[in-house]
Structures are given as structure tokens and as C-alpha cells.
Write an enzyme that holds these catalytic residues in place. Structure first.
Site, PDB file in Angstrom:
ATOM      1  N   LEU A 230       3.296   0.413 -30.397  1.00 50.75           N
ATOM      2  CA  LEU A 230       4.391   0.616 -31.349  1.00 50.75           C
ATOM      3  C   LEU A 230       5.247  -0.639 -31.520  1.00 50.75           C
ATOM      4  O   LEU A 230       5.683  -1.231 -30.538  1.00 50.75           O
ATOM      5  CB  LEU A 230       5.271   1.764 -30.844  1.00 50.75           C
ATOM      6  CG  LEU A 230       6.250   2.401 -31.827  1.00 50.75           C
ATOM      7  CD1 LEU A 230       5.547   2.916 -33.064  1.00 50.75           C
ATOM      8  CD2 LEU A 230       7.049   3.494 -31.136  1.00 50.75           C
ATOM      9  N   ASP A 231       5.437  -1.065 -32.750  1.00 44.46           N
ATOM     10  CA  ASP A 231       6.309  -2.200 -33.086  1.00 44.46           C
ATOM     11  C   ASP A 231       5.880  -3.506 -32.427  1.00 44.46           C
ATOM     12  O   ASP A 231       6.688  -4.424 -32.265  1.00 44.46           O
ATOM     13  CB  ASP A 231       7.763  -1.884 -32.696  1.00 44.46           C
ATOM     14  CG  ASP A 231       8.256  -0.588 -33.297  1.00 44.46           C
ATOM     15  OD1 ASP A 231       9.068   0.098 -32.666  1.00 44.46           O
ATOM     16  OD2 ASP A 231       7.781  -0.253 -34.396  1.00 44.46           O
TER      17      ASP A 231
END
Ligand SMILES: Nc1nc2c(c(=O)[nH]1)N[C@@H](CN(C=O)c1ccc(C(=O)N[C@@H](CCC(=O)O)C(=O)O)cc1)CN2
Length: 287
Positions: A230-231
Site C-alpha cells: 500500500l502506497d
């Protein structure tokens, strides 16, 4: 010779060595092509070389297929990763959104006025909030609600839609669901997300609250390719804006909206103009 927009764009990367630029420019001469812009970068850390050449054949009837054959031979000598694109091709795009529509709205306007040279095949959302907006732009809207229990089936439907619509790029324009590892592999290198913080700061779903609590004086947004982590995907574009102690989470969210929209639009434009090359978990962006 009136220099119109370049007809073709060549992107390549390979192990850095002497003579690559000479070889490519020689190819252009041998094949009657005029270089309009040329950008290159040698990464001394990875020892990889990156290049983007925008060019136009003198003979307008020169086809992309005619150029691919000799280019393949040249590329093999340097073990290049390369792609050749016709600049008149318009990538087919799906835009995904959840509850916040500012990035979607911005992309649709840029597309409508011809500033974003793509074909928007569909808008997909896990909510119905932007169905009317999609209808006003006469773009097919697909409502794909998702829960932890239905995620696998929802993603299978999304993957089928990407295939059926022959989609080249998926844009997560504040789509607030984490894509599975399998979906990320399926969309590798063709899914761009806008994260509403200046990464690597404030990952996750509530960056403005985190930023306010930390008391930062700058906030920003980050557009990156989507990866299972994530990210953490390769960053394409970022921007910041100054904030002050007087700005609470709501004001930071409001100030961030404009930055998010600009950063995502730039990143999508860089991608569809073939200006972005992957360099491990980083990017080379020939702006
Ligand atoms: N595999 C990936 N999927 C997604 C990424 C990514 O980088 N890799 N980016 C997000 C967007 N995003 C931040 O930019 C983000 C979205 C959602 C969440 C989150 O925790 N979502 C919760 C549900 C929240 C809700 O329902 O409102 C969850 O999925 O459990 C964090 C960050 C898009 N997908």
C-alpha cells in the site's frame, strides 16, 4: 520542413554502455526518421540507461511495423527493453472512484476539452455518487460495490471489464479500496493511484488527520503506480502546498483537493505521453 507533432515515440532501457545514443541516432538516419525530441539518463546506481525519442519519418507512409523489425535487431544487441508507440493512438482508460470526486471531475474536464488524449472506456465505483456525472459525460458507469466477503468476486468482475474493454490504463482517482496482490499483478505498470499525502509521509486512508496531528507546514499529494504494498509503488509525480497552524483537518483536506487533482492529471499525462520508464521501484520521467 514544418515540424508537426512527432509521429512515433520510442522508449528504451538497457544496461548502460558506450554507443547507445549513437546506435539509436544511426537507426533514425538509416530509416529516414527525424528526431524531434531526445531525452536520456544513465543511472549510475543501477548502471541502467534510459531514453525517450520522439521522431517523425520523412516518408509519411512509413508504418510502425516497418520500423519494428530493424529496431528489434538493434535492441537485441544491447538487450534493450523497448516499446514503440504511435502518438495518434489514444490509450483506453478506466477511472475508478469512491466518495471523493474532485480528481475524477478534473480528469473528465481535461478529457472533454481535448487536453487529455485518451479514450475513457468506463467509470467504475463502489458507490453510486458519480453515476450522474458519468451520464452527463456520456461515459459508461459501472457500480461495483465491495465488502471483504465479496472482494474476490468484485475484482474478478473488474478484471473482466478491463479485458472486455481492452483497457490500457486504470486510474484510481480516490478509489478507497486496497487492491489484492493478484489484481495488482494483473494491472502491473498500468494502474496509477493518487495518494493524498506527500509520500512517504502519512500512508493509509486518513493522511490529512495524520498531517494535522503532526503539525506539518507543507502538505502534498503523490501519484504512483499501484503495487501490492500500500502506497509504496513507484512515484510518478508529487506536489506540495504550504499550510499553517490555523488549518485544521478540514482546511487541509480542502487545500489538498487541488493538489491531488493537478498531480494525478500530470501523472496520467506523463504516462499516456510515454514519458515514464520504470527503474526498479523508482521511475525516470522525461517531462
Ligand atoms: N494494492 C493497492 N491498492 C490500493 C493502493 C495501493 O497503493 N496499493 N492505493 C489505494 C488508495 N489509498 C491511498 O492512496 C488507500 C485506499 C484505501 C485505504 C484503506 O485502508 N481502505 C480500507 C477501506 C476504507 C473504506 O472503505 O473507506 C480498506 O480497504 O480496508 C488505504 C489507502 C487504492 N488501492
Amino acid at each position: 520542413m514544418k515540424l508537426d507533432d512527432p509521429k512515433f515515440v520510442l522508449k528504451l532501457s538497457c544496461i548502460d554502455t558506450i554507443g547507445i545514443v549513437h546506435a539509436i541516432s544511426g537507426f533514425m538516419v538509416q530509416n529516414g526518421c527525424n528526431i524531434i525530441t531526445n531525452q536520456q539518463f544513465g543511472d549510475r546506481d543501477t548502471e541502467r540507461f534510459f531514453m525517450r525519442v520522439a521522431f517523425t519519418p520523412v516518408d509519411p507512409d512509413t508504418s510502425i511495423e516497418r520500423l519494428r523489425a530493424p529496431l528489434d535487431t538493434l535492441a537485441a544487441r544491447y538487450d534493450m527493453d523497448w516499446t514503440l508507440h504511435d502518438t495518434s493512438d489514444r490509450p483506453r482508460v478506466i477511472i475508478m472512484v469512491s466518495k471523493f470526486g474532485h480528481c475524477l471531475n478534473d480528469l473528465l474536464y481535461r478529457w472533454k476539452i481535448g487536453a487529455l488524449k485518451v479514450d475513457i472506456a468506463a467509470i467504475v465505483s463502489n458507490h453510486r455518487d458519480f453515476e450522474d456525472l458519468a451520464n452527463r459525460y456520456e461515459i459508461p458507469f459501472h457500480h461495483m460495490p465491495v465488502t471483504p466477503e465479496t472482494k474476490q468476486a468484485q475484482e474478478a468482475a473488474l478484471a473482466a471489464l478491463v479485458e472486455d474493454l481492452r483497457v490500457d490504463l486504470v486510474v484510481l482517482a480516490r478509489y478507497m479500496q486496497v487492491l489484492s496482490d493478484g489484481m495488482c499483478r494483473f494491472l502491473e505498470g498500468r494502474a496509477i493511484n493518487i495518494h493524498h499525502s506527500f509520500l512517504p509521509s502519512f500512508k493509509g486512508a486518513a493522511p490529512y488527520t495524520q498531517a494535522w496531528a503532526r503539525g506539518v507546514k507543507l502538505i502534498g499529494a503523490t501519484a504512483h503506480y499501484v503495487t501490492p504494498d500500500l502506497d509504496e509503488g513507484p512515484i510518478i509525480e508529487q506536489e506540495v502546498v504550504r499550510v499553517s497552524h490555523e488549518d485544521g483537518p478540514a482546511q487541509l483536506t480542502a487545500l489538498g483537493r487541488d493538489v491531488e487533482s493537478v498531480v494525478l492529471a500530470r501523472a496520467v499525462a506523463f504516462h499516456v505521453e510515454r514519458r515514464v520508464l520504470l527503474n526498479g521501484n523508482r521511475t525516470v520521467v522525461f517531462r
